[in-house]
Design an enzyme around this catalytic site. Structure first.
Site, PDB file in Angstrom:
ATOM      1  N   LYS A  78       1.134  -1.018   0.149  1.00 15.86           N
ATOM      2  CA  LYS A  78       0.191   0.240  -0.019  1.00 15.86           C
ATOM      3  C   LYS A  78       0.880   1.238   0.036  1.00 15.86           C
ATOM      4  CE  LYS A  78      -3.929   2.020   2.450  1.00 15.86           C
ATOM      5  NZ  LYS A  78      -4.853   2.081   3.838  1.00 15.86           N
ATOM      6  N   SER A 153      -9.726   2.070   2.966  1.00 13.31           N
ATOM      7  CA  SER A 153      -8.940   2.703   1.962  1.00 13.31           C
ATOM      8  C   SER A 153      -7.540   1.743   1.301  1.00 13.31           C
ATOM      9  CB  SER A 153      -8.107   3.713   2.727  1.00 13.31           C
ATOM     10  OG  SER A 153      -7.254   3.203   3.917  1.00 13.31           O
ATOM     11  N   SER A 177      -9.892  -0.428   6.990  1.00 15.68           N
ATOM     12  CA  SER A 177      -9.329  -0.449   5.836  1.00 15.68           C
ATOM     13  C   SER A 177      -8.506  -1.619   5.216  1.00 15.68           C
ATOM     14  CB  SER A 177      -8.403   0.868   5.800  1.00 15.68           C
ATOM     15  OG  SER A 177      -9.006   2.190   6.034  1.00 15.68           O
TER      16      SER A 177
END
Lengths: 485, 95
Positions: A78, A153, A177
């Protein structure tokens, strides 16, 4: 055999036997990216050249007989975790050209294990969002239905895993997330206990909540990545100095004697019919494997959205004060005066959701409102934690849905922040309490969208989550189904 | 509690953000809705409840105060929008 479809443990076995090379595996992943990335949009940055070099190096390590569980495995990171020499944007214009001078501890561990970093996955800007639509660069699309959100997210990480654009991935979870995008993309997402994984080099959003964890194709891979990332780090004083078990030892059949708590507040009205059906069916499966069920109550659940959306923005407003156009990141060069430069830089560099949360957080911390908002929320947070402590006195794990509905459509909630916030209702309470959680695939909606099952444990009891999730996974076939891209 | 337009302007100023009229309008409405929702917390009796700012109980994390290598200045300045003579350059602070 399509190599990109392999799990970490399958690929490891083939690498060790010499049946495939990391170079072949990594090339297959990049071929897959070439094939589907235009539709999915999982990555902000791809680093094919360095990945192929890492793969060649890993092949040499394996030839020498020194290969470990992650040697030569292509992973997506990420884009909130610093990677030395690879730009790290956090999904924000303000960090569009930021190239870290050091790697986060998690990434350093992957490098030491000779894993192959293939790219940086898309995300909501500064991890603020539930749909990945708040990325400053592009939305990511759900591989199961490209008109829908992948969750957020960590939407890029989850979509990359689901679309076989990587073998495994790392996400971060502040209020759901990891678990929510894993749920919407039909993959496995684990949020470890707060403090289990070093946050050094993780760009801060809400420091009392942020936690790094794996997003993988199955539970075994989750345990393998947990082994690699957990443990104390002198560079993060909030990482907990506590021994890390071998999580793969929890991959054992049998749930006899285990008590699964069903919190009634998570099955209240508003829960989508298909989600309710899939989760109830999962309870039956788990009971059939020897566990017993117990009804429990977490009475302060309904306040979690309000508590979280005061505490997280309050912490964010403070953490994001560092983006001032002085030391790194974007600077707007028009102003000839310092304060105006700060304001121009931040207003042009941050997207609307980030600005909205900075304003909420600043307001909640400002003179005259501190007690009414931040103070009150911090007290109710204690009550939410006590709910979990009490529940875990009588049961080993809690079982609940991950999200109230399957993945919604792109654009559906983007102009209604409160509606977006409310979609996090089932993941926020556990984040506030710092307990561990995992999302595993447990079914599909009538429209063919994945549904996830959430399991929660008390602090540092991740082995139990892995055990229950593994047993459920072995008894079902949801995790082996793939989107038709 | 409703947030007023003036409060949004004030808070944006504190947070070093410029908002144009349209943004002020939008945020006043959206934050009003969000803060009204936050008022549900007033239903909870928190008399005598301690506050939580960290989910895991931890004492201070001490370490030896040893001098270690730090990142070199040129690396630290590597991402600076403007740097000169080993320093960050900013627009004038005092007019």
């Amino acid at each position: 055999m399509e190599l990109c479809r392999l799990t970490i443990h399958e690929a490891h076995e083939l690498l060790m036997k010499g049946e495939i090379s990391s170079a072949e595996l990594t090339a297959a992943v990049f071929d897959r990216i070439e094939e589907v990335e235009d539709g999915v949009g999982a990555y902000i940055t791809l680093v094919k050249d360095s990945a192929m070099a890492d793969a060649a190096n890993a092949d040499e390590i394996i030839r020498q007989g020194n290969g470990g569980p992650l040697t030569g495995i292509p992973l997506a990171i990420k884009d909130v975790l610093c990677t030395e020499g690879i730009r790290t944007t956090c999904g924000s214009k303000i960090l569009e050209n930021f190239i870290p001078s050091f790697s986060s501890s998690v990434v350093s561990r992957f490098k030491e294990a000779h894993a192959v970093i293939i790219g940086k996955a898309n995300m909501d800007e500064f991890a603020m969002g539930s749909s990945t639509e708040h990325s400053a660069f592009m939305p990511t699309r759900n591989p199961w239905d490209l008109t829908r959100i992948p969750g957020g997210s960590s939407g890029g990480s989850a979509a990359a895993v689901a679309a076989d654009e990587c073998i495994g991935a790392i996400g971060t979870d502040t209020g759901g997330s990891i678990r929510q995008p894993a749920c919407h993309c039909g993959v496995v997402g684990m949020k470890p206990t707060y403090g289990r994984v070093s946050r050094f080099g993780l760009v801060a959003f809400a420091s009392s909540l942020d936690q790094i964890g794996p997003i993988t194709k199955d539970v075994t891979d989750s345990a393998i990545l947990m082994n690699a990332i957990c443990g104390h780090d002198p560079n993060d004083s909030t990482s907990v100095p506590r021994e890390v078990p071998d999580y793969t030892k929890a991959l054992q059949p049998g749930l006899e004697g285990l008590v699964v708590g069903i919190p009634k507040e998570y099955f209240a009205e508003g829960l989508d019919e298909d989600v309710a059906k899939a989760v109830h069916a999962a309870i039956e499966v788990i009971e059939g494997l020897g566990a017993s069920r117990k009804s429990v109550s977490l009475p302060h659940t309904e306040y979690a959205v309000a508590v979280y959306y005061l505490i997280a923005p309050a912490e964010a407003s403070s953490n994001l004060a560092r983006y001032d156009g002085v030391r790194y990141g974007f600077r707007d060069k028009q102003a000839d005066e310092l304060i105006q430069m700060y304001r121009d830089t931040r207003s042009k560099g941050f997207g609307p959701e980030v600005q909205r949360r900075i304003i909420i957080g600043t307001y909640a911390l400002s003179a005259g409102y501190y007690d009414a908002y931040y103070g009150k929320a911090s007290q109710v947070r204690t009550l939410i934690m006590q709910d979990f402590n009490q529940a875990f006195e009588t049961c080993d794990v809690l079982l609940a849905p991950v999200a109230p509905t399957p993945a919604f459509k792109l654009g559906e909630k983007v102009d209604d922040p409160l509606a977006m916030y409310l979609s996090d209702i089932f993941t926020l309470p556990s984040s506030l309490a710092g307990v561990a959680g995992i999302s595993v695939p447990c079914g599909f909606s009538k429209d063919g969208l994945p549904i996830g099952l959430q399991l929660l444990s008390k602090h540092f009891d991740e082995e139990k989550l892995i055990k229950v999730a593994y047993n459920f996974e072995q008894a079902t076939d949801f995790h082996v189904q793939s989107p038709n891209l | 509690m409703k947030i007023t337009r003036e409060e949004v302007v004030h808070v944006a100023r504190l947070a070093r953000l410029n908002l144009d009229d349209e943004a002020i309008e939008l945020y006043t409405r959206q934050l009003g809705d969000i803060l009204s929702y936050m008022d549900t917390l007033n239903r909870v009796d928190t008399e005598g409840v301690p506050s939580t700012s960290h989910a895991i109980f931890m004492n201070n994390a001490f370490r030896e105060d040893e001098v270690k290598e730090s990142i070199p200045a040129e690396k630290a300045l590597g991402n600076a929008p403007q740097a000169e003579d080993g320093s960050f350059v900013v627009p004038k602070v005092i007019g």
